[in-house]
Scaffold this motif. Structure first.
Motif, PDB file in Angstrom:
ATOM      1  N   TRP A  74       0.838  -1.203   0.000  1.00 60.36           N
ATOM      2  CA  TRP A  74       0.000   0.000   0.000  1.00 60.36           C
ATOM      3  C   TRP A  74       0.874   1.253   0.000  1.00 60.36           C
ATOM      4  CZ3 TRP A  74      -3.765  -1.485   4.590  1.00 60.36           C
ATOM      5  CH2 TRP A  74      -4.644  -2.492   4.149  1.00 60.36           C
ATOM      6  N   ALA A  75       1.907   1.258   0.865  1.00 59.70           N
ATOM      7  CA  ALA A  75       2.801   2.410   0.941  1.00 59.70           C
ATOM      8  C   ALA A  75       3.548   2.607  -0.369  1.00 59.70           C
ATOM      9  CB  ALA A  75       3.788   2.226   2.095  1.00 59.70           C
ATOM     10  N   THR A  76       3.994   1.510  -0.974  1.00 62.95           N
ATOM     11  CA  THR A  76       4.714   1.592  -2.249  1.00 62.95           C
ATOM     12  C   THR A  76       3.837   2.207  -3.330  1.00 62.95           C
ATOM     13  OG1 THR A  76       6.012  -0.359  -1.645  1.00 62.95           O
ATOM     14  CG2 THR A  76       5.968   0.249  -3.978  1.00 62.95           C
ATOM     15  N   THR A  77       2.562   1.825  -3.358  1.00 59.45           N
ATOM     16  CA  THR A  77       1.628   2.395  -4.328  1.00 59.45           C
ATOM     17  C   THR A  77       1.476   3.896  -4.118  1.00 59.45           C
ATOM     18  OG1 THR A  77       0.408   0.321  -4.562  1.00 59.45           O
ATOM     19  CG2 THR A  77      -0.767   2.346  -5.126  1.00 59.45           C
ATOM     20  N   THR A 128       0.406  23.843   1.576  1.00 59.82           N
ATOM     21  CA  THR A 128      -0.111  22.596   2.140  1.00 59.82           C
ATOM     22  C   THR A 128       0.428  21.407   1.372  1.00 59.82           C
ATOM     23  OG1 THR A 128      -2.141  23.531   3.060  1.00 59.82           O
ATOM     24  CG2 THR A 128      -2.200  21.212   2.465  1.00 59.82           C
ATOM     25  N   ASN A 129       0.438  21.499   0.048  1.00 58.54           N
ATOM     26  CA  ASN A 129       0.975  20.404  -0.763  1.00 58.54           C
ATOM     27  C   ASN A 129       2.450  20.173  -0.481  1.00 58.54           C
ATOM     28  OD1 ASN A 129      -1.008  21.706  -3.440  1.00 58.54           O
ATOM     29  ND2 ASN A 129      -1.545  19.983  -2.123  1.00 58.54           N
ATOM     30  N   LEU A 130       3.199  21.247  -0.250  1.00 58.56           N
ATOM     31  CA  LEU A 130       4.613  21.085   0.066  1.00 58.56           C
ATOM     32  C   LEU A 130       4.775  20.350   1.394  1.00 58.56           C
ATOM     33  CD1 LEU A 130       7.403  21.705  -1.063  1.00 58.56           C
ATOM     34  CD2 LEU A 130       7.376  23.854   0.206  1.00 58.56           C
ATOM     35  N   ALA A 131       3.926  20.676   2.371  1.00 55.83           N
ATOM     36  CA  ALA A 131       3.948  19.945   3.641  1.00 55.83           C
ATOM     37  C   ALA A 131       3.596  18.481   3.426  1.00 55.83           C
ATOM     38  CB  ALA A 131       2.977  20.593   4.626  1.00 55.83           C
ATOM     39  N   GLU A 132       2.625  18.216   2.561  1.00 57.55           N
ATOM     40  CA  GLU A 132       2.245  16.833   2.268  1.00 57.55           C
ATOM     41  C   GLU A 132       3.401  16.072   1.624  1.00 57.55           C
ATOM     42  OE1 GLU A 132      -2.501  17.843   1.585  1.00 57.55           O
ATOM     43  OE2 GLU A 132      -1.107  17.811  -0.107  1.00 57.55           O
ATOM     44  N   TYR A 133       4.115  16.731   0.740  1.00 56.22           N
ATOM     45  CA  TYR A 133       5.277  16.079   0.130  1.00 56.22           C
ATOM     46  C   TYR A 133       6.323  15.739   1.186  1.00 56.22           C
ATOM     47  CZ  TYR A 133       9.514  15.515  -2.718  1.00 56.22           C
ATOM     48  OH  TYR A 133      10.684  15.057  -3.272  1.00 56.22           O
ATOM     49  N   LEU A 134       6.580  16.663   2.112  1.00 57.08           N
ATOM     50  CA  LEU A 134       7.535  16.375   3.186  1.00 57.08           C
ATOM     51  C   LEU A 134       7.072  15.193   4.037  1.00 57.08           C
ATOM     52  CD1 LEU A 134       8.483  19.995   4.308  1.00 57.08           C
ATOM     53  CD2 LEU A 134       9.967  18.356   3.122  1.00 57.08           C
ATOM     54  N   ALA A 135       5.771  15.126   4.321  1.00 59.74           N
ATOM     55  CA  ALA A 135       5.237  13.989   5.090  1.00 59.74           C
ATOM     56  C   ALA A 135       5.420  12.691   4.317  1.00 59.74           C
ATOM     57  CB  ALA A 135       3.759  14.225   5.400  1.00 59.74           C
ATOM     58  N   ALA A 136       5.142  12.724   3.009  1.00 61.59           N
ATOM     59  CA  ALA A 136       5.291  11.526   2.190  1.00 61.59           C
ATOM     60  C   ALA A 136       6.749  11.094   2.096  1.00 61.59           C
ATOM     61  CB  ALA A 136       4.726  11.779   0.799  1.00 61.59           C
ATOM     62  N   LEU A 137       7.645  12.049   1.893  1.00 60.49           N
ATOM     63  CA  LEU A 137       9.071  11.733   1.777  1.00 60.49           C
ATOM     64  C   LEU A 137       9.601  11.114   3.066  1.00 60.49           C
ATOM     65  CD1 LEU A 137      11.772  11.856   0.269  1.00 60.49           C
ATOM     66  CD2 LEU A 137      12.014  14.228   1.043  1.00 60.49           C
ATOM     67  N   ASN A 138       9.216  11.676   4.192  1.00 62.06           N
ATOM     68  CA  ASN A 138       9.654  11.119   5.467  1.00 62.06           C
ATOM     69  C   ASN A 138       9.202   9.670   5.614  1.00 62.06           C
ATOM     70  OD1 ASN A 138      10.564  11.321   8.397  1.00 62.06           O
ATOM     71  ND2 ASN A 138       8.380  10.988   8.700  1.00 62.06           N
ATOM     72  N   SER A 139       7.942   9.392   5.291  1.00 58.29           N
ATOM     73  CA  SER A 139       7.423   8.032   5.407  1.00 58.29           C
ATOM     74  C   SER A 139       8.157   7.092   4.459  1.00 58.29           C
ATOM     75  CB  SER A 139       5.924   8.007   5.116  1.00 58.29           C
ATOM     76  OG  SER A 139       5.210   8.791   6.043  1.00 58.29           O
ATOM     77  N   LEU A 177      -1.790  14.396  -4.496  1.00 58.53           N
ATOM     78  CA  LEU A 177      -0.723  14.328  -3.500  1.00 58.53           C
ATOM     79  C   LEU A 177      -1.315  14.218  -2.105  1.00 58.53           C
ATOM     80  CD1 LEU A 177       2.225  14.488  -2.614  1.00 58.53           C
ATOM     81  CD2 LEU A 177       2.091  16.988  -2.858  1.00 58.53           C
ATOM     82  N   SER A 178      -2.405  14.936  -1.854  1.00 56.01           N
ATOM     83  CA  SER A 178      -3.005  14.933  -0.525  1.00 56.01           C
ATOM     84  C   SER A 178      -3.396  13.530  -0.087  1.00 56.01           C
ATOM     85  CB  SER A 178      -4.235  15.848  -0.511  1.00 56.01           C
ATOM     86  OG  SER A 178      -4.849  15.847   0.763  1.00 56.01           O
ATOM     87  N   THR A 179      -4.086  12.797  -0.951  1.00 53.45           N
ATOM     88  CA  THR A 179      -4.530  11.447  -0.587  1.00 53.45           C
ATOM     89  C   THR A 179      -3.353  10.495  -0.436  1.00 53.45           C
ATOM     90  OG1 THR A 179      -6.748  11.646  -1.497  1.00 53.45           O
ATOM     91  CG2 THR A 179      -5.773   9.441  -1.490  1.00 53.45           C
ATOM     92  N   ASN A 180      -2.424  10.519  -1.361  1.00 49.54           N
ATOM     93  CA  ASN A 180      -1.317   9.567  -1.303  1.00 49.54           C
ATOM     94  C   ASN A 180      -0.352   9.869  -0.157  1.00 49.54           C
ATOM     95  OD1 ASN A 180      -1.411   7.550  -3.706  1.00 49.54           O
ATOM     96  ND2 ASN A 180      -2.184   9.498  -4.493  1.00 49.54           N
ATOM     97  N   ALA A 181      -0.163  11.146   0.153  1.00 46.31           N
ATOM     98  CA  ALA A 181       0.649  11.489   1.325  1.00 46.31           C
ATOM     99  C   ALA A 181      -0.038  11.040   2.611  1.00 46.31           C
ATOM    100  CB  ALA A 181       0.912  12.988   1.361  1.00 46.31           C
ATOM    101  N   ALA A 182      -1.372  11.178   2.672  1.00 45.44           N
ATOM    102  CA  ALA A 182      -2.100  10.752   3.866  1.00 45.44           C
ATOM    103  C   ALA A 182      -1.992   9.240   4.072  1.00 45.44           C
ATOM    104  CB  ALA A 182      -3.565  11.165   3.766  1.00 45.44           C
ATOM    105  N   VAL A 183      -2.021   8.476   2.990  1.00 43.68           N
ATOM    106  CA  VAL A 183      -1.846   7.025   3.103  1.00 43.68           C
ATOM    107  C   VAL A 183      -0.487   6.707   3.706  1.00 43.68           C
ATOM    108  CG1 VAL A 183      -1.575   4.891   1.772  1.00 43.68           C
ATOM    109  CG2 VAL A 183      -3.451   6.458   1.243  1.00 43.68           C
TER     110      VAL A 183
END
Length: 478
Positions: free
Chosen positions: A68-71, A99-110, A428-434
């Protein structure tokens, strides 16, 4: 790299053996922990999954969950601009907000914690973000524009035309949260993060009472206005607290009203949209983010266990927002997982709310028009509820959501309530939240590390290099 699961031993009892003994012999109410032990549940693992330890799901990712995370990370890979290293908000659309930039940072960290990116790629991606933040043009008020072009880094409007649109204190609040997270967890980058934030003139973001102030460009100049409503406002204040500001008015719940849904109380914003023209839909997602990132604790709380919350009003509101959706399913047989979401047709963006404009479960556009046929079981809401609450209902939600993806493009926005069809927009919002939700399952509360001593302290303490305007300060500042 995959992080190990921390031990969430709270302050209620000091050993697993003591917990087991008390549970087996007495099944008592532990007022200090705010939980009721109803039995041993047959095994040690049953107890570990009880509210003594955890109110949601925890543990290493299964093979399926890692897939799921890989997707979700596929979305980021597909939408990263080669020249800038920045990521667009929607598949194929290169615009992005703070907000999208914050989401990208959250996704990158994960992705880094899950070993989906190696050390070198992580460094390259984060360095590209920090280079942008340190060199991007600011609006005339000395603040980031609402929207930028991911390919060029230029200020644009939402149609991708060159423009200074204005700024959003709410969106910058979320970005401040994630920049502060990075300076704590990756202190080698703290200097560059501090330099970026020190470029901003915070005088334009907070007034003397601690209200959040947004700005828009008009024919006569910059128009400033109080920004935020219940939920989004309280969540954004975490970012300002973390950087040393006191957004006292924004963090105050008043004015509010109490409404009851399925016999549960909810606080709703008490301001009248007929007077100020601002709709105030009650959307759960800012409460979910506050839970995953801060455990509904005060911003500086380093002591509370995972089942105790030093901001109990946020925790109670979040719990009731979840339970109302669960009861709607139990009593009315309606799957419900509400969040703001995108659409492939007009109005393109809506708030799927629990309450708004006097109505329960409305779907509203940003002008306050109703679009109830566009209600959705939102993918990001499902993942966040699934990790925060380990319940039969969240398992049922995941069962109707876990296949809403394209393995090469990411997770879809969700499934329509009215028809079961997919909304095949990728964001980006949905995929970063996952990704962030799955990291929460592994690590729990994300804000645990203390802040480093960095460039911020040096600038604040030197009258010759201090920029001479409203500036943040560090927790390490005397």
């Amino acid at each position: 790299m995959m992080s190990s699961v921390p031990t969430w031993a709270g302050a209620c009892l000091r050993s697993t053996a003591a917990r087991l003994a008390v549970a087996a012999l007495t099944a008592i109410s532990l007022a200090g922990c705010g939980s009721l032990v109803r039995g041993v549940q047959g095994s040690y693992q049953g107890l570990v999954n009880s509210e003594w330890f955890w109110h949601g799901r925890h543990g290493a990712l299964t093979e399926k969950e890692l897939a799921w995370a890989t997707t979700a990370w596929r979305y980021v890979e597909r939408n990263t601009q080669a020249d800038s290293g920045l990521v667009g908000a929607i598949d194929g659309y290169p615009g992005f907000t703070m907000t999208n930039l914050a989401e990208y940072l959250a996704a990158l960290n994960s992705a880094y914690r899950f070993s989906l990116v190696e050390e070198k790629e992580f460094d390259e991606r984060l360095s590209a973000v920090l280079e942008f933040l340190n060199e991007m043009d600011l609006v005339g008020a000395g603040l980031p524009n609402r929207s930028y072009h991911a390919a060029t880094g230029d200020m644009v409007d939402y149609g991708l035309q060159p423009a200074q649109v204005g700024w959003s204190a709410l969106e910058l609040g979320r970005l401040l949260i994630w920049l502060n997270y990075y300076r704590r967890h990756y202190p080698r980058f703290a200097e560059y993060i501090d330099k970026a934030v020190l470029r901003w003139d915070f005088c334009g973001l907070l007034d003397d009472d601690g209200s959040l102030i947004g700005g828009r460009r008009t024919e006569s100049g910059w128009q400033r206005y109080q920004e935020g409503r219940l939920g989004y406002e309280e969540y954004a204040t975490y970012g300002y607290y973390l950087w040393g500001f006191d957004p006292a008015r924004a963090d105050r719940l008043e004015p509010f009203e109490v409404r009851r849904f399925y016999r549960l109380p909810l606080l709703v914003d008490g301001r009248d949209p007929r007077e100020d023209g601002v709709i105030a839909p009650l959307v759960p997602t800012p409460y979910w983010y506050a839970g995953m990132e801060f455990n509904w604790d005060n911003w500086g709380d380093k002591e509370s266990g995972d089942t105790h919350h030093s901001r109990p009003h946020l925790a109670e509101q979040a719990k009731n927002l979840y339970l109302i959706q669960e009861r709607r399913w139990q009593e009315d047989a309606l799957y419900t997982a509400r969040a703001e979401h995108l659409m492939s047709e007009p109005p393109y963006f809506v708030y799927d709310a629990i309450f708004g404009l006097g109505s329960p479960f409305p779907t509203l556009d940003d002008q306050g028009n109703f679009h109830d046929d566009d209600a959705m079981v939102a993918t990001k809401a499902v993942f966040m509820m699934w990790v925060l609450w380990n319940r039969e209902y969240t398992d049922r939600l995941m069962a109707v959501t876990e296949h809403l993806y394209d393995a090469e493009r990411g997770w879809y926005e969700g499934r329509w309530e009215r028809s079961a069809g997919y909304e095949q927009v990728f964001s980006l919002s949905t995929n970063a939240a996952v990704l962030q939700a799955l990291l929460y399952k592994v690590e729990g509360k994300l804000f645990r590390q203390p802040p480093p001593i960095s460039r911020l302290e040096r600038v604040r303490g030197d009258e010759f290099i201090h920029p001479g305007r409203c500036q943040p300060y560090s927790e390490n500042t005397p």
